[in-house]
Scaffold this motif. Sequence first.
Motif, mmCIF file in Angstrom:
data_model
loop_
_atom_site.group_PDB
_atom_site.id
_atom_site.type_symbol
_atom_site.label_atom_id
_atom_site.label_comp_id
_atom_site.label_asym_id
_atom_site.label_seq_id
_atom_site.Cartn_x
_atom_site.Cartn_y
_atom_site.Cartn_z
ATOM 1 N N LEU A 12 -17.952 -6.263 2.256
ATOM 2 C CA LEU A 12 -17.222 -5.003 2.217
ATOM 3 C C LEU A 12 -16.676 -4.725 3.608
ATOM 4 O O LEU A 12 -17.327 -5.049 4.607
ATOM 5 C CB LEU A 12 -18.135 -3.860 1.775
ATOM 6 N N PHE A 13 -15.475 -4.138 3.704
ATOM 7 C CA PHE A 13 -14.899 -3.922 5.028
ATOM 8 C C PHE A 13 -14.012 -2.691 5.080
ATOM 9 O O PHE A 13 -13.478 -2.223 4.064
ATOM 10 C CB PHE A 13 -14.104 -5.158 5.482
ATOM 11 N N VAL A 14 -13.878 -2.172 6.302
ATOM 12 C CA VAL A 14 -12.885 -1.159 6.651
ATOM 13 C C VAL A 14 -12.195 -1.654 7.913
ATOM 14 O O VAL A 14 -12.738 -2.481 8.653
ATOM 15 C CB VAL A 14 -13.504 0.237 6.882
ATOM 16 N N GLY A 15 -10.989 -1.152 8.163
ATOM 17 C CA GLY A 15 -10.289 -1.601 9.360
ATOM 18 C C GLY A 15 -9.043 -0.800 9.626
ATOM 19 O O GLY A 15 -8.707 0.152 8.913
ATOM 20 N N GLY A 16 -8.347 -1.201 10.668
ATOM 21 C CA GLY A 16 -7.099 -0.551 11.041
ATOM 22 C C GLY A 16 -6.299 -1.443 11.951
ATOM 23 O O GLY A 16 -6.812 -2.427 12.508
ATOM 24 N N GLY A 17 -5.009 -1.114 12.091
ATOM 25 C CA GLY A 17 -4.167 -1.953 12.928
ATOM 26 C C GLY A 17 -2.855 -1.295 13.291
ATOM 27 O O GLY A 17 -2.525 -0.201 12.823
ATOM 28 N N LEU A 18 -2.115 -1.998 14.127
ATOM 29 C CA LEU A 18 -0.836 -1.536 14.657
ATOM 30 C C LEU A 18 0.164 -2.672 14.555
ATOM 31 O O LEU A 18 -0.193 -3.833 14.790
ATOM 32 C CB LEU A 18 -1.000 -1.104 16.122
ATOM 33 N N GLY A 19 1.405 -2.359 14.193
ATOM 34 C CA GLY A 19 2.402 -3.407 14.041
ATOM 35 C C GLY A 19 3.805 -2.944 14.367
ATOM 36 O O GLY A 19 4.070 -1.751 14.537
ATOM 37 N N LEU A 20 4.710 -3.914 14.440
ATOM 38 C CA LEU A 20 6.126 -3.665 14.686
ATOM 39 C C LEU A 20 6.889 -4.082 13.434
ATOM 40 O O LEU A 20 6.779 -5.239 12.994
ATOM 41 C CB LEU A 20 6.604 -4.462 15.906
ATOM 42 N N TYR A 21 7.675 -3.146 12.876
ATOM 43 C CA TYR A 21 8.314 -3.371 11.586
ATOM 44 C C TYR A 21 9.804 -3.044 11.657
ATOM 45 O O TYR A 21 10.209 -2.081 12.328
ATOM 46 C CB TYR A 21 7.668 -2.494 10.509
ATOM 47 N N THR A 22 10.590 -3.846 10.939
ATOM 48 C CA THR A 22 12.024 -3.601 10.819
ATOM 49 C C THR A 22 12.349 -3.270 9.366
ATOM 50 O O THR A 22 11.986 -4.016 8.457
ATOM 51 C CB THR A 22 12.841 -4.826 11.254
ATOM 52 N N THR A 23 13.028 -2.144 9.163
ATOM 53 C CA THR A 23 13.439 -1.714 7.828
ATOM 54 C C THR A 23 14.954 -1.843 7.694
ATOM 55 O O THR A 23 15.698 -1.371 8.554
ATOM 56 C CB THR A 23 13.014 -0.266 7.556
ATOM 57 N N GLN A 24 15.383 -2.477 6.622
ATOM 58 C CA GLN A 24 16.799 -2.683 6.340
ATOM 59 C C GLN A 24 17.244 -1.759 5.207
ATOM 60 O O GLN A 24 16.607 -1.697 4.161
ATOM 61 C CB GLN A 24 17.059 -4.130 5.924
ATOM 62 N N GLY B 135 4.331 0.965 13.530
ATOM 63 C CA GLY B 135 3.612 1.582 12.432
ATOM 64 C C GLY B 135 2.126 1.319 12.569
ATOM 65 O O GLY B 135 1.718 0.354 13.226
ATOM 66 N N TYR B 136 1.309 2.158 11.957
ATOM 67 C CA TYR B 136 -0.141 1.937 11.990
ATOM 68 C C TYR B 136 -0.694 2.012 10.584
ATOM 69 O O TYR B 136 -0.099 2.630 9.685
ATOM 70 C CB TYR B 136 -0.833 2.942 12.912
ATOM 71 N N GLN B 137 -1.836 1.366 10.368
ATOM 72 C CA GLN B 137 -2.393 1.289 9.027
ATOM 73 C C GLN B 137 -3.913 1.345 9.038
ATOM 74 O O GLN B 137 -4.562 0.987 10.034
ATOM 75 C CB GLN B 137 -1.930 0.017 8.321
ATOM 76 N N LEU B 138 -4.468 1.787 7.917
ATOM 77 C CA LEU B 138 -5.896 1.775 7.656
ATOM 78 C C LEU B 138 -6.137 0.907 6.429
ATOM 79 O O LEU B 138 -5.295 0.854 5.529
ATOM 80 C CB LEU B 138 -6.407 3.193 7.407
ATOM 81 N N ALA B 139 -7.283 0.230 6.394
ATOM 82 C CA ALA B 139 -7.568 -0.700 5.301
ATOM 83 C C ALA B 139 -9.024 -0.587 4.881
ATOM 84 O O ALA B 139 -9.907 -0.256 5.689
ATOM 85 C CB ALA B 139 -7.269 -2.139 5.732
ATOM 86 N N LEU B 140 -9.279 -0.854 3.594
ATOM 87 C CA LEU B 140 -10.644 -1.019 3.097
ATOM 88 C C LEU B 140 -10.598 -1.958 1.900
ATOM 89 O O LEU B 140 -9.581 -2.053 1.209
ATOM 90 C CB LEU B 140 -11.288 0.321 2.739
#
Length: 219
Positions: free
Chosen positions: A132-144, A166-171
């Motif tokens: 089982l896991f939780v997490g988070g992260g940061l990224g660079l995104y291009t939207t067209q 953008g930033y995200q949370l995960a589980l």
Amino acid sequence: MFGGKVMYALLKSFLVAVCILSLWPAAGIAQSGSSERRAGNWYIGGGLGGFAEEDNARLAEQDSEFATFFGGGYRASPHVAIEAEVSFWRQDFRTPAAFGAVLVNPDARTDLNTAGAAGLVKLFLPLDSVDLFVGGGLGLYTTQLYVEGNNGIATTKIDEDDTNLGYQLALGADVYVSNRITVGLEYRWLKLEANFDPLAAGDIDVGGQFLFATVRGHF
């Protein structure tokens, strides 16, 4: 529109599925060994699933389509992993009447396609052959933003893009079906904005909620 009621139903299904996965070892699934054996391993894999877009007052009749990602990671300890990934998701919305000032006879729907790269940190709770896991992260995104128009003689188009952090949370949960392969479910919430002034005044939310079925190989 893939609205909040649908995502609520998906989340309920996700939680039920995680509970089932947590009990899976009792059904005779292959064991992965002690949690200490999972430390120091690299892994690669990906996911494919559904996407629920954020509501935007400036966009009419939004409709999410699909989302996917591919990446890899390193299990630094039984309880911590670092990952890097690339991802893509797609949605569309009803073409605004204002686009008629730029295009002749524009298509009824305008596409919003987002792609990017991100880094994540995940915290694990190993349970026999289930993580089982939780997490988070940061990224660079291009939207067209893309839409075509056709007057019967020539095709014109609007093709604009915007890049932002953008930033995200995960589980989620991963199940070891062998010592080297896991399958799982992963929920994510990602916050991302894009700006296409003057075509769509102001920032619009292009992130949302994701539910992936995943496969990973460990070595």
